[in-house]
Design a protein around this motif. Structure first.
Motif, PDB file in Angstrom:
ATOM      1  N   LEU A 104       2.114  -6.583   4.801  1.00 22.53           N
ATOM      2  CA  LEU A 104       3.005  -7.452   3.933  1.00 22.53           C
ATOM      3  C   LEU A 104       3.536  -6.929   2.868  1.00 22.53           C
ATOM      4  CD1 LEU A 104       1.072 -11.004   4.552  1.00 22.53           C
ATOM      5  CD2 LEU A 104       3.449 -10.147   5.569  1.00 22.53           C
ATOM      6  N   THR A 105       2.605  -5.888   2.247  1.00 18.43           N
ATOM      7  CA  THR A 105       2.761  -5.221   0.945  1.00 18.43           C
ATOM      8  C   THR A 105       4.055  -4.360   1.187  1.00 18.43           C
ATOM      9  OG1 THR A 105       0.512  -5.523   0.315  1.00 18.43           O
ATOM     10  CG2 THR A 105       1.815  -3.898  -0.990  1.00 18.43           C
ATOM     11  N   GLU A 106       3.971  -3.647   2.398  1.00 21.95           N
ATOM     12  CA  GLU A 106       5.220  -2.624   2.460  1.00 21.95           C
ATOM     13  C   GLU A 106       6.519  -3.456   2.854  1.00 21.95           C
ATOM     14  OE1 GLU A 106       4.008  -0.577   5.967  1.00 21.95           O
ATOM     15  OE2 GLU A 106       3.043   1.076   5.039  1.00 21.95           O
ATOM     16  N   LEU A 107       6.392  -4.791   3.571  1.00 28.35           N
ATOM     17  CA  LEU A 107       7.588  -5.520   3.567  1.00 28.35           C
ATOM     18  C   LEU A 107       8.007  -5.888   2.237  1.00 28.35           C
ATOM     19  CD1 LEU A 107       6.824  -7.608   6.684  1.00 28.35           C
ATOM     20  CD2 LEU A 107       8.720  -5.844   6.552  1.00 28.35           C
ATOM     21  N   MET A 108       7.253  -6.355   1.358  1.00 28.53           N
ATOM     22  CA  MET A 108       7.720  -6.721   0.110  1.00 28.53           C
ATOM     23  C   MET A 108       8.273  -5.816  -0.722  1.00 28.53           C
ATOM     24  SD  MET A 108       4.549  -9.193  -0.992  1.00 28.53           S
ATOM     25  CE  MET A 108       5.350  -9.705  -2.575  1.00 28.53           C
ATOM     26  N   LEU A 109       7.677  -4.449  -0.690  1.00 34.90           N
ATOM     27  CA  LEU A 109       8.163  -3.207  -1.561  1.00 34.90           C
ATOM     28  C   LEU A 109       9.847  -3.114  -0.992  1.00 34.90           C
ATOM     29  CD1 LEU A 109       5.142  -0.972  -1.830  1.00 34.90           C
ATOM     30  CD2 LEU A 109       6.489  -1.998  -3.449  1.00 34.90           C
ATOM     31  N   GLU A 110       9.960  -3.487   0.266  1.00 29.19           N
ATOM     32  CA  GLU A 110      11.467  -3.038   0.852  1.00 29.19           C
ATOM     33  C   GLU A 110      12.503  -3.833   0.420  1.00 29.19           C
ATOM     34  OE1 GLU A 110      11.000  -3.042   4.934  1.00 29.19           O
ATOM     35  OE2 GLU A 110       9.766  -1.190   5.083  1.00 29.19           O
ATOM     36  N   PRO A 150      11.380  -4.241 -10.990  1.00 25.83           N
ATOM     37  CA  PRO A 150      10.764  -2.875 -10.895  1.00 25.83           C
ATOM     38  C   PRO A 150       9.507  -3.058 -11.387  1.00 25.83           C
ATOM     39  CG  PRO A 150      12.964  -2.823 -12.183  1.00 25.83           C
ATOM     40  CD  PRO A 150      12.574  -4.309 -11.773  1.00 25.83           C
ATOM     41  N   ARG A 151       8.956  -4.067 -12.193  1.00 25.28           N
ATOM     42  CA  ARG A 151       7.556  -4.210 -12.667  1.00 25.28           C
ATOM     43  C   ARG A 151       6.715  -4.648 -11.448  1.00 25.28           C
ATOM     44  NH1 ARG A 151       3.946  -1.680 -15.540  1.00 25.28           N
ATOM     45  NH2 ARG A 151       2.328  -3.132 -16.449  1.00 25.28           N
ATOM     46  N   ASN A 152       7.279  -5.730 -10.774  1.00 28.82           N
ATOM     47  CA  ASN A 152       6.610  -6.061  -9.645  1.00 28.82           C
ATOM     48  C   ASN A 152       6.361  -5.189  -8.412  1.00 28.82           C
ATOM     49  OD1 ASN A 152       6.045  -8.832 -10.731  1.00 28.82           O
ATOM     50  ND2 ASN A 152       8.104  -9.466 -10.119  1.00 28.82           N
ATOM     51  N   LYS A 153       7.580  -4.418  -8.402  1.00 24.34           N
ATOM     52  CA  LYS A 153       7.578  -3.286  -7.227  1.00 24.34           C
ATOM     53  C   LYS A 153       6.478  -2.346  -7.543  1.00 24.34           C
ATOM     54  CE  LYS A 153      11.117  -2.283  -5.243  1.00 24.34           C
ATOM     55  NZ  LYS A 153      12.653  -1.701  -4.789  1.00 24.34           N
ATOM     56  N   GLU A 154       6.490  -2.066  -8.815  1.00 26.32           N
ATOM     57  CA  GLU A 154       5.344  -1.090  -9.267  1.00 26.32           C
ATOM     58  C   GLU A 154       3.936  -1.755  -8.859  1.00 26.32           C
ATOM     59  OE1 GLU A 154       3.840   1.500 -13.080  1.00 26.32           O
ATOM     60  OE2 GLU A 154       5.674   0.293 -13.313  1.00 26.32           O
ATOM     61  N   ARG A 155       3.522  -2.671  -9.183  1.00 28.63           N
ATOM     62  CA  ARG A 155       2.608  -3.580  -9.088  1.00 28.63           C
ATOM     63  C   ARG A 155       2.166  -3.383  -7.579  1.00 28.63           C
ATOM     64  NH1 ARG A 155       3.900  -8.555 -13.206  1.00 28.63           N
ATOM     65  NH2 ARG A 155       3.155  -7.596 -15.053  1.00 28.63           N
ATOM     66  N   LEU A 156       3.058  -3.905  -6.607  1.00 27.19           N
ATOM     67  CA  LEU A 156       2.999  -3.865  -5.228  1.00 27.19           C
ATOM     68  C   LEU A 156       2.771  -2.447  -4.725  1.00 27.19           C
ATOM     69  CD1 LEU A 156       5.699  -6.342  -4.065  1.00 27.19           C
ATOM     70  CD2 LEU A 156       3.225  -6.887  -3.980  1.00 27.19           C
ATOM     71  N   ALA A 157       3.481  -1.456  -5.206  1.00 24.66           N
ATOM     72  CA  ALA A 157       2.841  -0.048  -5.000  1.00 24.66           C
ATOM     73  C   ALA A 157       1.410   0.456  -5.079  1.00 24.66           C
ATOM     74  CB  ALA A 157       3.695   1.023  -5.689  1.00 24.66           C
ATOM     75  N   VAL A 158       0.756  -0.077  -6.350  1.00 21.91           N
ATOM     76  CA  VAL A 158      -0.489   0.099  -6.725  1.00 21.91           C
ATOM     77  C   VAL A 158      -1.143  -0.699  -5.665  1.00 21.91           C
ATOM     78  CG1 VAL A 158      -2.222  -0.322  -8.374  1.00 21.91           C
ATOM     79  CG2 VAL A 158      -0.091   0.291  -9.126  1.00 21.91           C
ATOM     80  N   VAL A 159      -0.963  -1.910  -5.268  1.00 23.04           N
ATOM     81  CA  VAL A 159      -1.596  -2.760  -4.154  1.00 23.04           C
ATOM     82  C   VAL A 159      -1.744  -1.840  -2.831  1.00 23.04           C
ATOM     83  CG1 VAL A 159      -1.868  -4.794  -2.698  1.00 23.04           C
ATOM     84  CG2 VAL A 159      -1.335  -4.975  -5.248  1.00 23.04           C
ATOM     85  N   LEU A 160      -0.363  -1.358  -2.518  1.00 26.51           N
ATOM     86  CA  LEU A 160      -0.293  -0.911  -1.132  1.00 26.51           C
ATOM     87  C   LEU A 160      -1.397   0.445  -1.426  1.00 26.51           C
ATOM     88  CD1 LEU A 160       0.741  -0.456   1.615  1.00 26.51           C
ATOM     89  CD2 LEU A 160       2.755   0.784   0.296  1.00 26.51           C
ATOM     90  N   HIS A 161      -1.203   1.316  -2.400  1.00 26.57           N
ATOM     91  CA  HIS A 161      -1.854   2.468  -2.439  1.00 26.57           C
ATOM     92  C   HIS A 161      -3.474   2.346  -2.160  1.00 26.57           C
ATOM     93  CE1 HIS A 161      -2.937   6.501  -3.628  1.00 26.57           C
ATOM     94  NE2 HIS A 161      -3.698   6.075  -4.712  1.00 26.57           N
ATOM     95  N   SER A 162      -3.785   1.229  -3.092  1.00 29.32           N
ATOM     96  CA  SER A 162      -5.530   0.724  -3.257  1.00 29.32           C
ATOM     97  C   SER A 162      -5.711   0.301  -1.704  1.00 29.32           C
ATOM     98  CB  SER A 162      -5.623  -0.151  -4.303  1.00 29.32           C
ATOM     99  OG  SER A 162      -5.013   0.264  -5.545  1.00 29.32           O
ATOM    100  N   GLY A 163      -4.664  -0.475  -1.185  1.00 33.22           N
ATOM    101  CA  GLY A 163      -5.101  -1.002   0.226  1.00 33.22           C
ATOM    102  C   GLY A 163      -5.632   0.163   1.385  1.00 33.22           C
ATOM    103  N   LYS A 164      -4.554   1.070   1.139  1.00 28.81           N
ATOM    104  CA  LYS A 164      -4.908   2.469   1.986  1.00 28.81           C
ATOM    105  C   LYS A 164      -6.185   2.837   1.795  1.00 28.81           C
ATOM    106  CE  LYS A 164       0.206   3.154   3.119  1.00 28.81           C
ATOM    107  NZ  LYS A 164       1.145   4.073   3.021  1.00 28.81           N
ATOM    108  N   ARG A 165      -6.310   3.216   0.398  1.00 29.36           N
ATOM    109  CA  ARG A 165      -7.615   3.783   0.124  1.00 29.36           C
ATOM    110  C   ARG A 165      -8.738   2.975   0.632  1.00 29.36           C
ATOM    111  NH1 ARG A 165      -7.916   5.010  -6.326  1.00 29.36           N
ATOM    112  NH2 ARG A 165     -10.167   5.780  -5.410  1.00 29.36           N
ATOM    113  N   MET A 182      -7.093  -6.041   6.551  1.00 28.99           N
ATOM    114  CA  MET A 182      -6.538  -5.022   5.646  1.00 28.99           C
ATOM    115  C   MET A 182      -5.084  -4.808   6.088  1.00 28.99           C
ATOM    116  SD  MET A 182      -7.852  -4.412   3.116  1.00 28.99           S
ATOM    117  CE  MET A 182      -7.072  -2.870   2.777  1.00 28.99           C
ATOM    118  N   ASN A 183      -4.736  -4.784   7.723  1.00 22.45           N
ATOM    119  CA  ASN A 183      -3.541  -4.551   8.340  1.00 22.45           C
ATOM    120  C   ASN A 183      -2.594  -5.626   7.794  1.00 22.45           C
ATOM    121  OD1 ASN A 183      -4.458  -2.308   9.800  1.00 22.45           O
ATOM    122  ND2 ASN A 183      -5.088  -3.843  11.654  1.00 22.45           N
ATOM    123  N   SER A 184      -2.847  -6.708   7.469  1.00 23.59           N
ATOM    124  CA  SER A 184      -2.061  -7.861   6.994  1.00 23.59           C
ATOM    125  C   SER A 184      -1.575  -7.507   5.515  1.00 23.59           C
ATOM    126  CB  SER A 184      -2.521  -9.133   7.169  1.00 23.59           C
ATOM    127  OG  SER A 184      -2.977  -9.656   8.432  1.00 23.59           O
TER     128      SER A 184
END
Length: 876
Positions: A552-558, A564-579, A546-548
């Motif tokens: 990596l998701t945070e790096l990709m978002l940066e 924009p669409r992929n960034k929105e998808r990665l944001a959902v991945v990051l949020h779900s990962g944190k949950r 999960m740390n990986s």
């Protein structure tokens, strides 16, 4: 010589011889009769004294054993001896039995000023009734009662003789001192004569006014008490009266006889001879025991007065004999009738007959007053009737009450006429200083002194008889109860025998089940151990990937080149990962708590640093939502406390995270306060609040609550449940109060274990204000600080055995414009350090062969590497 003179001389000599011989014979016979009677009375008194003396010993022993059974040590501690029949208790020294180690005495018992022996105690208190007792521990007790003048007077009254107390051959006290003081010399001579003789041998000594008849009683000696004797004596006043009367009569008769013999020798000889003969016959009958042989008085001269004195003496002897017989008869009647009813009937009849009483009743006094036997009374109205106040007074004071010519006295029906009672007596019957019965007697006249004396004599014996009868009745009832209990016991014994067989069978069954349960217990313990190992592995294995993912998701978002669409998808991945990470952390934490694997690990913590760590974690969340976050300090936060820092921070982060989550506008505050016992953290928000129904369930696992503004809550529903359990592990508590749309306040309290107040060198030494507010802004992370403090050419050595984690950390560090050196194990890390020195090391802790702690030890031992900063990076 002329015949007339010769006749006169012969008559004179005859008269002298006759008078002298008659005097001697008469006096001897009368004296022997009186002496024999007095001797018999004295022996009877001596026997009564022996019985009373032994009763004193028995009463003392009963009181001592009562005190001993109730706790004799409390008597010695209080130094208060509350006993009627014991005046002192002594404890003999274990090593030397004649010395006194402890004692308790009543007032009036004389003691030496310092430690003393038993012999010295006797010298100070010679007049004692003494007993000894040795308990099971070998402790020797000496106890008894002081024989006082009052006790001697009471004994004298009860035995109808006087008593003298003799110590070392001297009279130290005696009964009726006022009357017997004049006999001190005679009593001393009696002691000298009797002290070397056996008990109850007699001593007789005449005085001018009367004779003294005495006998001695030597109690069995204890210790040094062998020189204590009792002298039982009575004064024989009739002997003195008889001597004086005979002396006067003899002188008068001699003179008159001589003169009359010369003139009327033959005229008076016959009458005088008859009178003397009658006196002689009466004396002989009296000597044989017939006290009814009165002398017929034929003249009023000295011979007549002698006859009157003799008859008076017989009347007095008959009266005394009758009193003795009545007392003995009463005792016989009491002893012949065993039951309480029989004793009461015969005793009441005897008393009524003796005192010419018309009515009478004998009542038993226990918890209630009940009529046992009566004559002339209404039995139905007597029982159940309220006890008059003066009767209660009789029982309280233990003194008799007499009513005479009272208007309330009853009327006795005699058949044709009714007779008004004019005298009523209520006499309490006392045993062991307690009223056990009440005697009611009524008559037309006051009783004579003889009747009163009779009642005083027999009341003690009546008390003994009533007590014995009650005891016998209780004993019979006890025997019946024991018989009944024995029958029940036999029945129960049979039942127990049958139940025992059943229990043996059940025991075998239970043993087999116990063995099976023991096997199941071992399996459960093994499963628990497996579960613990599984949780430990899961903690690492779940968090590592999960740390990986998150890194990596945070790096990709940066990356700006992502659409924009992929960034929105990665944001959902990051949020779900944190949950998901939060869910994993909560489930693992709850599992450890329920398995009992979580304990408080206290350490010394500066409160300011703890609050700073919490603020750094919450301030960015509050800032992201546009909320104000304040820390209110109502206590000196420079103090050093002892607590489990990690668990306190975890609870506060949980509570503050929820506060930020459920607050859309306003502020979130953390207030810190303390009292003498607890350190209190109040987490306050201006959010949506919690309903009263939800407040009852808020700390239960997997509970999430929806509100009109928030239909679906996110999260696991475990945060508050874990926080509650952690608070309890820390020895504190977690409480909440809230109102809908007004916000909530969670109060987290832990025990306050204050170590000291930390004083930083740069801080002003002035007073700290009682309350401080601090607006908290987000602070930079340690990694960011390290990067900012170095230039862009910084080299970072990354050590991790997991390839994904190593890849992720490499990207993160490179994204910070740093160079990276990668090592897949601790051993490889040390090999790289031999070749080149990095500026920073990021070190994984859990690795095979050589873990992070071992790597750090090697680094710090080498002077070339010791100054390199090392940061631990671990899924733990």
């Amino acid at each position: 010589m002329k015949i007339s003179f010769r006749i006169l001389l012969i008559n004179f000599l005859i008269v002298v011889l006759i008078l002298g011989g008659s005097f001697v014979v008469f006096y001897s016979i009368v004296y022997d009769v009186l002496n024999s009677f007095q001797t018999r009375n004295l022996r009877q008194s001596a026997n009564s004294f022996t019985y009373i003396y032994r009763s004193l010993q028995t009463d003392s022993e009963d009181d001592f054993f009562s005190l001993y059974n109730q706790g004799i040590e409390s008597v010695f501690e209080s130094q208060k001896l509350q006993s009627k029949n014991i005046d002192f208790i002594l404890v003999l020294n274990d090593k030397k039995a004649t010395n006194i180690s402890r004692y308790v005495v009543k007032p009036g018992v004389y003691l030496p000023d310092k430690s003393f022996s038993l012999r010295e105690f006797f010298n100070f208190n010679p007049s004692v009734v003494l007993m000894t007792f040795q308990d099971s521990k070998g402790t020797d007790y000496v106890f008894g009662k002081i024989i006082s003048g009052d006790i001697l007077d009471d004994i004298s009254r009860r035995i109808n003789s006087d008593v003298a107390l003799i110590w070392e051959g001297y009279t130290i006290d005696f009964s009726n001192q006022a009357a017997n003081q004049k006999y001190s010399y005679v009593l001393t001579r009696a002691v000298d004569d009797l002290k070397n003789k056996n008990n109850f041998e007699l001593y007789v000594q005449g005085t001018e006014s009367n004779d003294i008849l005495a006998t001695i009683y030597k109690p069995a000696s204890i210790g040094k008490q062998e020189n204590l004797y009792f002298l039982i004596f009575s004064n024989f006043a009739e002997a003195g009266d008889l001597r004086n009367t005979l002396k006067n009569v003899f002188i008068i008769i001699a003179l008159v006889g001589i003169v009359m013999s010369l003139i009327f020798t033959f005229l008076f000889t016959d009458r005088f001879r008859k009178q003397i003969k009658e006196l002689s016959n009466a004396t002989e009958k009296t000597y044989s025991g017939d006290l009814n042989s009165k002398i017929n008085i034929k003249s009023k001269d000295e011979i007549g007065r002698l006859g009157l004195a003799f008859n008076k003496m017989l009347d007095e002897l008959e009266k005394k004999e009758k009193s003795k017989n009545d007392y003995a008869e009463f005792i016989t009647l009491i002893n012949q009738n065993p039951t309480l009813k029989e004793i009461s009937d015969v005793a009441l009849k005897k008393i009524l007959d003796k005192g010419d009483f018309l009515i009478g009743g004998l009542y038993s006094v226990d918890d209630e007053i009940n009529l046992i036997s009566s004559y002339g009374l209404d039995n139905k109205s007597a029982n159940g009737k309220e006890v008059p106040e003066f009767i209660k007074k009789v029982l309280e004071t233990k003194e008799p009450v007499e009513l005479y010519d009272d208007a309330t006295l009853p009327v006795v029906s005699a058949g044709l006429v009714d007779i008004k009672i004019k005298y009523l007596l209520f006499l309490p019957i006392i045993y062991n200083n307690k009223p056990i019965a009440l005697l009611e007697l009524g008559s037309l006249n006051k009783p004579t002194a003889e009747v009163r004396d009779y009642l005083q004599k027999i009341k003690d014996q009546l008390a003994v008889g009533v007590t014995n009868a009650k005891t016998l009745s209780q004993l019979e009832n006890l025997v019946k109860e024991l018989k009944k209990l024995n029958e029940e016991y036999l029945k129960q014994n049979q039942q127990i025998k049958e139940q025992n067989e059943t229990l043996l069978f059940l025991h075998d069954e239970l043993r087999m089940q116990t063995e099976e349960l023991e096997k199941q217990k071992q399996k459960a313990l093994e499963m628990t151990e497996v579960k613990s190992r599984f949780l430990a592995n899961m903690s690492h294995e779940l968090r590592t990937p999960m740390n990986s993912i998150l890194g990596l998701t945070e790096l990709m978002l940066e990356k700006t080149e992502i659409g924009p669409r992929n960034k929105e998808r990665l944001a959902v991945v990051l949020h779900s990962g944190k949950r998901l990470m939060n869910l994993i952390n909560d489930i693992l934490d709850l599992s450890k708590i329920e398995a009992g694997k979580v304990e408080a690990q206290n350490e010394d913590v500066i409160l300011d640093e703890l609050l700073g760590e919490v603020s750094n974690g919450i301030a960015p969340l509050a800032n992201e939502k546009g909320l104000a976050f304040r820390v209110i300090k109502n206590v000196d936060t420079r103090m050093v406390i002892s607590t489990d820092r990690g668990k306190v921070v975890q609870v506060l982060i949980n509570l503050l995270g929820n506060a930020v989550k459920f607050t859309d506008e306003g502020e979130v505050s953390l207030k810190v306060s303390a009292n003498n016992l607890t350190l209190n953290f109040d987490v306050m928000d201006t959010g949506i609040g919690i309903s009263e129904e939800d407040l009852k369930l808020i700390f239960e696992e997997f509970r999430q609550f929806s509100t009109p503004r928030r239909k679906n809550g996110s999260g696991t529903g475990l945060g508050l449940a874990i926080s509650k359990k952690l608070a309890e592990i820390l020895g504190g508590e977690l409480k909440v109060r809230s109102k809908i749309n007004q916000g909530s306040t969670f109060t987290f309290s832990v025990p306050l274990k204050k170590i000291e107040v930390y004083q930083p060198e740069t801080q002003d030494s002035g007073d700290v204000s009682s309350a401080m507010e601090e607006d908290v802004e987000p602070k930079e992370s340690l990694i960011e600080k390290a990067v900012i403090m170095n230039d862009s050419e910084i080299e970072v050595l990354i050590v991790d055995d997991d390839p994904d984690t190593l890849f992720t950390l490499d990207d993160l560090v490179r994204a910070s414009n740093c160079k990276t050196i990668l090592a897949k194990s601790g051993k490889e890390c040390l090999e790289i350090l031999e070749r080149q020195i990095p500026d920073l090391i990021l070190l994984d802790i859990i690795m095979p062969e050589m873990d992070g702690f071992q790597v750090i030890k090697h680094i710090k031992r080498n002077n070339k590497w010791a100054d390199i900063p090392v940061y631990a990076v671990t899924a733990k």
